[in-house]
Motif scaffolding. Structure first.
Motif, PDB file in Angstrom:
ATOM      1  N   VAL A 139       0.843  -1.196   0.000  1.00 26.39           N
ATOM      2  CA  VAL A 139       0.000   0.000   0.000  1.00 26.39           C
ATOM      3  C   VAL A 139       0.883   1.253   0.000  1.00 26.39           C
ATOM      4  CG1 VAL A 139      -1.786   1.288   1.221  1.00 26.39           C
ATOM      5  CG2 VAL A 139      -1.908  -1.196   1.124  1.00 26.39           C
ATOM      6  N   ASN A 143       1.104   4.321  -2.608  1.00 28.88           N
ATOM      7  CA  ASN A 143       1.006   5.717  -2.177  1.00 28.88           C
ATOM      8  C   ASN A 143       2.245   6.532  -2.564  1.00 28.88           C
ATOM      9  OD1 ASN A 143      -1.538   5.807  -0.990  1.00 28.88           O
ATOM     10  ND2 ASN A 143      -0.781   4.907   0.897  1.00 28.88           N
ATOM     11  N   ILE A 182      -5.658  -7.585   7.344  1.00 23.33           N
ATOM     12  CA  ILE A 182      -6.601  -6.768   8.098  1.00 23.33           C
ATOM     13  C   ILE A 182      -6.197  -6.624   9.559  1.00 23.33           C
ATOM     14  CG2 ILE A 182      -8.123  -8.725   8.610  1.00 23.33           C
ATOM     15  CD1 ILE A 182      -9.379  -5.219   7.781  1.00 23.33           C
ATOM     16  N   MET A 185      -4.164  -3.526   9.963  1.00 26.08           N
ATOM     17  CA  MET A 185      -4.964  -2.313   9.794  1.00 26.08           C
ATOM     18  C   MET A 185      -5.878  -2.085  10.982  1.00 26.08           C
ATOM     19  SD  MET A 185      -3.847  -1.108   7.041  1.00 26.08           S
ATOM     20  CE  MET A 185      -5.038   0.202   6.821  1.00 26.08           C
ATOM     21  N   ARG A 186      -6.377  -3.174  11.531  1.00 30.16           N
ATOM     22  CA  ARG A 186      -7.252  -3.080  12.694  1.00 30.16           C
ATOM     23  C   ARG A 186      -6.480  -2.487  13.868  1.00 30.16           C
ATOM     24  NH1 ARG A 186      -9.153  -8.854  14.072  1.00 30.16           N
ATOM     25  NH2 ARG A 186     -10.048  -8.896  11.980  1.00 30.16           N
ATOM     26  N   LEU A 213      -0.525   8.102   9.727  1.00 31.51           N
ATOM     27  CA  LEU A 213      -1.197   6.812   9.584  1.00 31.51           C
ATOM     28  C   LEU A 213      -0.195   5.738   9.199  1.00 31.51           C
ATOM     29  CD1 LEU A 213      -3.591   4.934   9.479  1.00 31.51           C
ATOM     30  CD2 LEU A 213      -4.094   5.740   7.186  1.00 31.51           C
ATOM     31  N   ARG A 406     -10.967 -14.845  12.380  1.00 28.53           N
ATOM     32  CA  ARG A 406     -12.084 -14.217  11.698  1.00 28.53           C
ATOM     33  C   ARG A 406     -13.063 -13.737  12.740  1.00 28.53           C
ATOM     34  NH1 ARG A 406     -12.514 -11.619   7.154  1.00 28.53           N
ATOM     35  NH2 ARG A 406     -11.217 -12.565   5.598  1.00 28.53           N
TER      36      ARG A 406
ATOM     37  N   GLN B 178     -16.372  -3.817   9.617  1.00 27.02           N
ATOM     38  CA  GLN B 178     -15.170  -3.030   9.317  1.00 27.02           C
ATOM     39  C   GLN B 178     -13.900  -3.782   9.695  1.00 27.02           C
ATOM     40  OE1 GLN B 178     -15.409   0.785  11.250  1.00 27.02           O
ATOM     41  NE2 GLN B 178     -16.219   1.812   9.468  1.00 27.02           N
ATOM     42  N   SER B 179     -13.953  -4.538  10.775  1.00 27.42           N
ATOM     43  CA  SER B 179     -12.742  -5.223  11.235  1.00 27.42           C
ATOM     44  C   SER B 179     -12.315  -6.315  10.274  1.00 27.42           C
ATOM     45  CB  SER B 179     -12.984  -5.849  12.608  1.00 27.42           C
ATOM     46  OG  SER B 179     -13.825  -6.973  12.487  1.00 27.42           O
ATOM     47  N   GLN B 180     -13.175  -6.688   9.343  1.00 28.47           N
ATOM     48  CA  GLN B 180     -12.827  -7.771   8.428  1.00 28.47           C
ATOM     49  C   GLN B 180     -12.673  -7.299   6.997  1.00 28.47           C
ATOM     50  OE1 GLN B 180     -15.767 -10.843   8.967  1.00 28.47           O
ATOM     51  NE2 GLN B 180     -14.889 -11.445  10.936  1.00 28.47           N
ATOM     52  N   GLU B 181     -12.942  -6.057   6.722  1.00 33.85           N
ATOM     53  CA  GLU B 181     -12.986  -5.647   5.330  1.00 33.85           C
ATOM     54  C   GLU B 181     -11.746  -4.841   4.919  1.00 33.85           C
ATOM     55  OE1 GLU B 181     -14.562  -7.152   3.055  1.00 33.85           O
ATOM     56  OE2 GLU B 181     -13.155  -5.888   2.002  1.00 33.85           O
ATOM     57  N   ILE B 182     -10.765  -5.585   4.459  1.00 38.00           N
ATOM     58  CA  ILE B 182      -9.481  -4.968   4.111  1.00 38.00           C
ATOM     59  C   ILE B 182      -9.628  -3.963   2.971  1.00 38.00           C
ATOM     60  CG2 ILE B 182      -8.857  -6.827   2.512  1.00 38.00           C
ATOM     61  CD1 ILE B 182      -6.377  -5.037   4.819  1.00 38.00           C
ATOM     62  N   MET B 185     -10.164  -0.567   4.405  1.00 41.48           N
ATOM     63  CA  MET B 185      -8.976  -0.050   5.070  1.00 41.48           C
ATOM     64  C   MET B 185      -7.916   0.354   4.049  1.00 41.48           C
ATOM     65  SD  MET B 185      -9.815  -0.080   8.154  1.00 41.48           S
ATOM     66  CE  MET B 185      -8.240   0.335   8.879  1.00 41.48           C
ATOM     67  N   ARG B 186      -7.838  -0.418   2.987  1.00 42.28           N
ATOM     68  CA  ARG B 186      -6.880  -0.120   1.919  1.00 42.28           C
ATOM     69  C   ARG B 186      -7.204   1.246   1.301  1.00 42.28           C
ATOM     70  NH1 ARG B 186      -7.327  -4.632  -2.349  1.00 42.28           N
ATOM     71  NH2 ARG B 186      -6.768  -6.064  -0.659  1.00 42.28           N
ATOM     72  N   ALA B 188      -8.872   3.643   2.739  1.00 41.49           N
ATOM     73  CA  ALA B 188      -8.613   4.676   3.746  1.00 41.49           C
ATOM     74  C   ALA B 188      -7.128   5.049   3.748  1.00 41.49           C
ATOM     75  CB  ALA B 188      -9.043   4.196   5.128  1.00 41.49           C
ATOM     76  N   THR B 189      -6.282   4.037   3.643  1.00 38.57           N
ATOM     77  CA  THR B 189      -4.837   4.287   3.639  1.00 38.57           C
ATOM     78  C   THR B 189      -4.428   5.086   2.412  1.00 38.57           C
ATOM     79  OG1 THR B 189      -4.608   2.143   4.693  1.00 38.57           O
ATOM     80  CG2 THR B 189      -2.612   3.181   3.891  1.00 38.57           C
ATOM     81  N   ILE B 190      -4.984   4.698   1.283  1.00 44.88           N
ATOM     82  CA  ILE B 190      -4.674   5.426   0.047  1.00 44.88           C
ATOM     83  C   ILE B 190      -5.153   6.878   0.169  1.00 44.88           C
ATOM     84  CG2 ILE B 190      -5.333   5.610  -2.394  1.00 44.88           C
ATOM     85  CD1 ILE B 190      -5.275   2.480  -2.417  1.00 44.88           C
ATOM     86  N   LEU B 213      -8.750   9.687  10.841  1.00 42.86           N
ATOM     87  CA  LEU B 213      -8.680   8.345  10.235  1.00 42.86           C
ATOM     88  C   LEU B 213     -10.073   7.739  10.152  1.00 42.86           C
ATOM     89  CD1 LEU B 213      -7.300   5.879   9.106  1.00 42.86           C
ATOM     90  CD2 LEU B 213      -6.762   5.144  11.427  1.00 42.86           C
ATOM     91  N   ILE B 217     -11.869   6.253   6.862  1.00 40.77           N
ATOM     92  CA  ILE B 217     -12.427   4.905   6.774  1.00 40.77           C
ATOM     93  C   ILE B 217     -13.862   4.986   6.272  1.00 40.77           C
ATOM     94  CG2 ILE B 217     -13.167   2.893   8.120  1.00 40.77           C
ATOM     95  CD1 ILE B 217     -10.682   3.335   9.901  1.00 40.77           C
TER      96      ILE B 217
END
Lengths: 406, 406
Positions: A139, A143, A182, A185-186, A213, A406, B178-182, B185-186, B188-190, B213, B217
């Motif tokens: 990532v 960026n 993840i 990121m979490r 970040l 998970r 949200q805790s599982q959806e990379i 998050m990806r 958000a980082t971008i 942040l 997100i």
């Protein structure tokens, strides 16, 4: 990298003393009182890092290595640490620990990156209970360098093959891409709520939120090995260049702040000096291709770069014979010392001959260029044969991580 | 929620006019010139949102709904929009679009959240090409409320059952944590690299990096439905309370900034007014349990809360008979208008009787408490029967998302 005896320490002390004697650019840290992981921090006086930043010396721990010192430690290239004793305790007591590092997969594995990899592999070799965690910062590659995740995915395989060729044991390694992990990121998200802007400003100065970040994501990388999925809290060693210390400090603060929830042990670190760039700059960086050697470049072109490298030589051969060269200022000598003179005696001889006025820069560079060419040829051949293993390691790691939590 | 005819618009206009006439707390926005998604923004004068924040009115688009207006739109509860025409175009042309919203799974699905859910379900019902994306903000629940991911995972199932009971079609819905959806998050980082501190400060004021942040997100949540894995760029509608407009503005800016890389279409939004809290406050919030009604609470206790609610009544019955009550200041009237008076005529009658001095607060509250109790009993029964469906929807969504874009 193993089995060296303690008398090498003499060499180490010797170099240190000369460092202080000869070094004419002891201007301290360029940006006063701040190490900058994103800038061009130049650390000319490593002693200041002990006194001002609280990085501890390695020397008191030397006996605890039981004579198995790495090239970096023997030669004073690894010059400092935080809580390294915790890792050595784990080695002594046969307890699990992790070694954590990462790479931005932008196509080149340069000699600065190799230093981190060398340290990582060395500490992995110290105990069967050591696991390496290696983050592919794809990532960040997008960026910073506009590299698509697909492109960097290809490059990542080669980078992993590079580390395998350098000696990583794939059986005790977890390699993952930031874009897929993840859990990291979490943690970053959680940590983002535990820091204040003032804390970040104190460590990094005033920065854009994106860099903050990215620092929090690195803290996530470093602390992930301590999650329950990976067996819970354990010592984690992060080998880094001195300029990366801010990330270590932030992560240690976060580990303490979240100890109650996660049981985190503050990570340990070991610091290596920065290798000079071939144009005489103080840090080899991916940004300047002509002054950087990478493990991927054509061996004969690398040899040419060496021949054009900045040295610590005098204006005339006559002068050099009379008063000697300045190895401490020389990018060529750094290459001998940090990477290509595998025997300590050899590195010491180059150094002494330089200051003694016996070794002339032209010959010295020629000698090195042969070593570099040979090294790269061998490495690249080895790497080629390990590409499939690299893919397997990535795939196996992904499955392991996906099956978790998970 | 369907099949209402346009004459309801008269009612809408009527209420609007009275709003302006009777409302004595038209103090504008509490924090001047700034909507605050994390604070206690009170919006007393919705007209300012049009003139100062550039939120467009819904009225010009009314004919485009072909008479199928939602309760919220008919009654002026949904008071503004950005690019809603883009969604109506998609409906007319039978093109795919998404409706996006989310919830923090902290145990209560309160009536403010229900408003968003109602809007979401209404727009899903307008076209077979509409897909709902629903984010379970479990990381935020941990950060803000200390709820473990496991705890919020249990609550999330109930929250999803709540939405199903409200009428969501699970066949065209993707629900994710949200805790599982990379992928979120990806993004958000971008995005974190594409914004400057100044941009964020202009939209949100000076905030801690953790809140910035969390905003990024949410931008990731809103733009994810446009990723290639989900069929690529498409209109996305986000129904929100007026106080959430900063997130919409940020996300629209980011969509434009990353259009070249991702093809993003700036998201559309529709804004509902905030329902008064039972203690007379201007926003029903999870933070104050006694002044908030939730879909999970015991029906008879909810009825009691209604009986204790803040009204727009006068000091004495005599005075109320003489000059009438003030429905526009009344939390009880808001409950009729926003949720429990399903027939427009009924809501209008309550309003007119209040201002006409015919309706006394005690009777009015009693009448409502019966409605609320009945509603909650029915809802909770329905929800109970849908728990298994909720689990299935979560499981199916997870599989769909996992299979994508590794």
């Amino acid at each position: 990298m193993e089995g060296f005896v303690d008398d090498s320490l003499e060499f180490r002390a010797d170099v240190r003393e000369r460092d202080l004697t000869h070094s004419s650019h002891s201007i301290g840290i360029v940006e006063k009182d701040r190490l900058d992981p994103w800038g061009e921090t130049s650390v000319a006086n490593y002693d200041r890092l002990h006194s001002e930043f609280g990085i501890d010396r390695i020397e008191p721990l030397i006996p605890r290595f039981h004579g198995k010192l790495s090239l970096h430690i023997r030669r004073g290239i690894d010059f400092g640490q935080r809580d390294l004793g915790r890792i050595l305790d784990a080695v002594d007591n046969n307890k699990p620990f992790a070694v954590m590092s990462g790479i931005k997969p932008t196509g080149v594995f340069h000699l600065g990156t190799k230093m981190t990899a060398d340290d990582m592999i060395y500490f992995q070799s110290l105990s069967k209970k050591a696991t390496v965690f290696y983050a592919i910062a794809d990532v960040e590659a997008y960026n910073d360098n506009g590299l698509s995740l697909k492109e960097s995915s290809k490059i990542a395989v080669q980078n992993v093959a590079d580390i395998l060729a350098l000696g990583l044991d794939p059986e005790r390694a977890v390699v993952y891409k930031q874009s897929q992990e993840i859990k990291v990121m979490r943690l970053a998200t959680i940590f983002s709520r535990g820091v204040t802007n003032n804390m970040l400003k104190a460590i990094y100065g005033e920065r854009q939120v994106g860099l903050y970040l990215s620092a929090l994501i690195q803290a996530g990388d470093i602390l992930m090995p301590q999650l329950a999925e990976f067996g819970g809290p354990k010592p984690v060693l992060v080998p880094v260049g001195a300029d990366q210390d801010p990330h270590i400090r932030l992560t240690r603060d976060l580990a303490s702040a979240y100890r109650e929830d996660f049981g985190f042990i503050p990570p340990s670190s070991i610091y290596h000096k920065l290798i000079k760039s071939l144009d005489g700059g103080t840090k080899m960086s991916k940004r300047s291709a002509s002054s950087t050697l990478t493990l991927s470049e054509e061996p004969s072109s690398a040899a040419k770069k060496v021949m054009a490298g900045f040295t610590g030589g005098r204006s005339t051969i006559e002068e050099q014979r009379r008063i000697g060269g300045e190895a401490d200022k020389c990018s060529i000598y750094d290459l001998y010392l940090f990477h290509f003179a595998l025997e300590d005696d050899y590195a010491k001889r180059v150094y002494d001959e330089c200051y003694g006025g016996i070794r002339m820069c032209g010959d010295c560079k020629k000698e090195l260029s042969v070593l570099v060419k040979k090294y790269l040829e061998d490495h690249q051949k080895k790497r080629e044969s390990l590409m499939k293993d690299a893919e397997e390691l990535l795939e196996r790691s992904r499955k392991t991580l996906d099956s978790m939590a998970r």
